[in-house]
Design a protein around this motif. Structure first.
Motif, PDB file in Angstrom:
ATOM      1  N   HIS A   4       0.890  -1.161   0.000  1.00  0.00           N
ATOM      2  CA  HIS A   4       0.000   0.000   0.000  1.00  0.00           C
ATOM      3  C   HIS A   4       0.930   1.213   0.000  1.00  0.00           C
ATOM      4  O   HIS A   4       1.675   1.428   0.957  1.00  0.00           O
ATOM      5  CB  HIS A   4      -0.888  -0.019   1.239  1.00  0.00           C
ATOM      6  CG  HIS A   4      -1.844   1.110   1.304  1.00  0.00           C
ATOM      7  ND1 HIS A   4      -2.365   1.551   2.484  1.00  0.00           N
ATOM      8  CD2 HIS A   4      -2.396   1.890   0.342  1.00  0.00           C
ATOM      9  CE1 HIS A   4      -3.187   2.553   2.255  1.00  0.00           C
ATOM     10  NE2 HIS A   4      -3.216   2.774   0.961  1.00  0.00           N
ATOM     11  N   VAL A   5       0.898   1.976  -1.089  1.00  0.00           N
ATOM     12  CA  VAL A   5       1.763   3.150  -1.245  1.00  0.00           C
ATOM     13  C   VAL A   5       0.945   4.400  -0.946  1.00  0.00           C
ATOM     14  O   VAL A   5      -0.130   4.590  -1.527  1.00  0.00           O
ATOM     15  CB  VAL A   5       2.327   3.234  -2.682  1.00  0.00           C
ATOM     16  CG1 VAL A   5       3.218   4.454  -2.837  1.00  0.00           C
ATOM     17  CG2 VAL A   5       3.073   1.967  -3.052  1.00  0.00           C
ATOM     18  N   THR A   6       1.435   5.244  -0.057  1.00  0.00           N
ATOM     19  CA  THR A   6       0.798   6.525   0.228  1.00  0.00           C
ATOM     20  C   THR A   6       1.723   7.629  -0.260  1.00  0.00           C
ATOM     21  O   THR A   6       2.931   7.609   0.018  1.00  0.00           O
ATOM     22  CB  THR A   6       0.509   6.694   1.731  1.00  0.00           C
ATOM     23  OG1 THR A   6      -0.349   5.618   2.143  1.00  0.00           O
ATOM     24  CG2 THR A   6      -0.177   8.019   2.014  1.00  0.00           C
ATOM     25  N   PHE A   7       1.144   8.572  -0.992  1.00  0.00           N
ATOM     26  CA  PHE A   7       1.915   9.650  -1.595  1.00  0.00           C
ATOM     27  C   PHE A   7       1.873  10.907  -0.737  1.00  0.00           C
ATOM     28  O   PHE A   7       1.021  11.044   0.148  1.00  0.00           O
ATOM     29  CB  PHE A   7       1.371   9.949  -2.999  1.00  0.00           C
ATOM     30  CG  PHE A   7       1.499   8.778  -3.923  1.00  0.00           C
ATOM     31  CD1 PHE A   7       2.683   8.537  -4.597  1.00  0.00           C
ATOM     32  CD2 PHE A   7       0.446   7.900  -4.086  1.00  0.00           C
ATOM     33  CE1 PHE A   7       2.812   7.439  -5.435  1.00  0.00           C
ATOM     34  CE2 PHE A   7       0.558   6.802  -4.930  1.00  0.00           C
ATOM     35  CZ  PHE A   7       1.750   6.575  -5.599  1.00  0.00           C
ATOM     36  N   GLY A  10      -1.369  12.704  -0.160  1.00  0.00           N
ATOM     37  CA  GLY A  10      -2.415  12.022   0.591  1.00  0.00           C
ATOM     38  C   GLY A  10      -3.114  10.906  -0.162  1.00  0.00           C
ATOM     39  O   GLY A  10      -3.836  10.111   0.442  1.00  0.00           O
ATOM     40  N   SER A  11      -2.958  10.828  -1.479  1.00  0.00           N
ATOM     41  CA  SER A  11      -3.578   9.736  -2.236  1.00  0.00           C
ATOM     42  C   SER A  11      -2.788   8.451  -2.003  1.00  0.00           C
ATOM     43  O   SER A  11      -1.659   8.480  -1.510  1.00  0.00           O
ATOM     44  CB  SER A  11      -3.640  10.083  -3.722  1.00  0.00           C
ATOM     45  OG  SER A  11      -2.345  10.206  -4.268  1.00  0.00           O
ATOM     46  N   SER A  12      -3.392   7.316  -2.366  1.00  0.00           N
ATOM     47  CA  SER A  12      -2.703   6.046  -2.157  1.00  0.00           C
ATOM     48  C   SER A  12      -3.101   5.029  -3.209  1.00  0.00           C
ATOM     49  O   SER A  12      -4.118   5.189  -3.888  1.00  0.00           O
ATOM     50  CB  SER A  12      -2.988   5.502  -0.759  1.00  0.00           C
ATOM     51  OG  SER A  12      -4.356   5.194  -0.621  1.00  0.00           O
ATOM     52  N   TYR A  55       5.159   7.032   2.168  1.00  0.00           N
ATOM     53  CA  TYR A  55       5.550   5.769   2.793  1.00  0.00           C
ATOM     54  C   TYR A  55       4.933   4.592   2.059  1.00  0.00           C
ATOM     55  O   TYR A  55       3.970   4.738   1.310  1.00  0.00           O
ATOM     56  CB  TYR A  55       5.216   5.738   4.286  1.00  0.00           C
ATOM     57  CG  TYR A  55       3.764   5.938   4.641  1.00  0.00           C
ATOM     58  CD1 TYR A  55       2.899   4.853   4.748  1.00  0.00           C
ATOM     59  CD2 TYR A  55       3.260   7.206   4.897  1.00  0.00           C
ATOM     60  CE1 TYR A  55       1.579   5.027   5.094  1.00  0.00           C
ATOM     61  CE2 TYR A  55       1.933   7.396   5.243  1.00  0.00           C
ATOM     62  CZ  TYR A  55       1.102   6.296   5.343  1.00  0.00           C
ATOM     63  OH  TYR A  55      -0.217   6.473   5.673  1.00  0.00           O
ATOM     64  N   ILE A  56       5.511   3.413   2.290  1.00  0.00           N
ATOM     65  CA  ILE A  56       5.040   2.165   1.714  1.00  0.00           C
ATOM     66  C   ILE A  56       4.922   1.142   2.841  1.00  0.00           C
ATOM     67  O   ILE A  56       5.828   1.001   3.658  1.00  0.00           O
ATOM     68  CB  ILE A  56       6.014   1.627   0.641  1.00  0.00           C
ATOM     69  CG1 ILE A  56       6.151   2.629  -0.498  1.00  0.00           C
ATOM     70  CG2 ILE A  56       5.552   0.267   0.118  1.00  0.00           C
ATOM     71  CD1 ILE A  56       7.163   2.221  -1.556  1.00  0.00           C
ATOM     72  N   VAL A  57       3.787   0.432   2.855  1.00  0.00           N
ATOM     73  CA  VAL A  57       3.544  -0.591   3.869  1.00  0.00           C
ATOM     74  C   VAL A  57       3.239  -1.903   3.162  1.00  0.00           C
ATOM     75  O   VAL A  57       2.428  -1.927   2.226  1.00  0.00           O
ATOM     76  CB  VAL A  57       2.347  -0.197   4.769  1.00  0.00           C
ATOM     77  CG1 VAL A  57       2.047  -1.288   5.782  1.00  0.00           C
ATOM     78  CG2 VAL A  57       2.602   1.134   5.446  1.00  0.00           C
ATOM     79  N   GLU A  58       3.890  -2.998   3.603  1.00  0.00           N
ATOM     80  CA  GLU A  58       3.550  -4.304   3.067  1.00  0.00           C
ATOM     81  C   GLU A  58       2.103  -4.608   3.449  1.00  0.00           C
ATOM     82  O   GLU A  58       1.671  -4.347   4.561  1.00  0.00           O
ATOM     83  CB  GLU A  58       4.489  -5.368   3.625  1.00  0.00           C
ATOM     84  CG  GLU A  58       4.357  -6.675   2.914  1.00  0.00           C
ATOM     85  CD  GLU A  58       5.454  -7.666   3.263  1.00  0.00           C
ATOM     86  OE1 GLU A  58       5.349  -8.802   2.798  1.00  0.00           O
ATOM     87  OE2 GLU A  58       6.389  -7.314   4.002  1.00  0.00           O
TER      88      GLU A  58
END
Length: 64
Positions: A4-7, A10-12, A55-58
Motif C-alpha cells: 500500500h503506497v501513500t503519496f 495524501g492519495s494512495s 511511505y510504503i507498507v507491506e
C-alpha cells in the motif's frame, strides 16, 4: 510483495512490487533510481516517482 503506497499529496494505491530475494524494500527505495516499478491490481505496470512517495507498507492479500 503486495504493498500500500501513500503519496505526499495524501492519495494512495494498492499493488505489487517485485523485489529481488537478495534485496529489501529499503534497498529498492534507497538505490540511485528516481522511480520504482509498481504493478496495479489490474496488472498495469507503472513507474512511481520516489520523491512523491510518503511511505510504503507491506499489505496482506485480502486488502487488494
Amino acid at each position: 510483495m503486495r504493498v500500500h503506497v501513500t503519496f505526499t499529496n495524501g492519495s494512495s494505491l494498492f499493488g505489487h512490487m517485485k523485489i529481488a530475494s537478495n534485496h529489501t524494500l529499503g534497498d529498492v527505495l534507497n538505490d540511485g533510481s528516481k522511480f520504482i516499478e509498481f504493478q496495479r491490481p489490474s496488472g498495469t505496470p507503472v513507474q512511481l516517482n520516489k520523491n512523491a512517495i510518503a511511505y510504503i507498507v507491506e499489505s496482506p492479500d485480502e486488502d487488494l
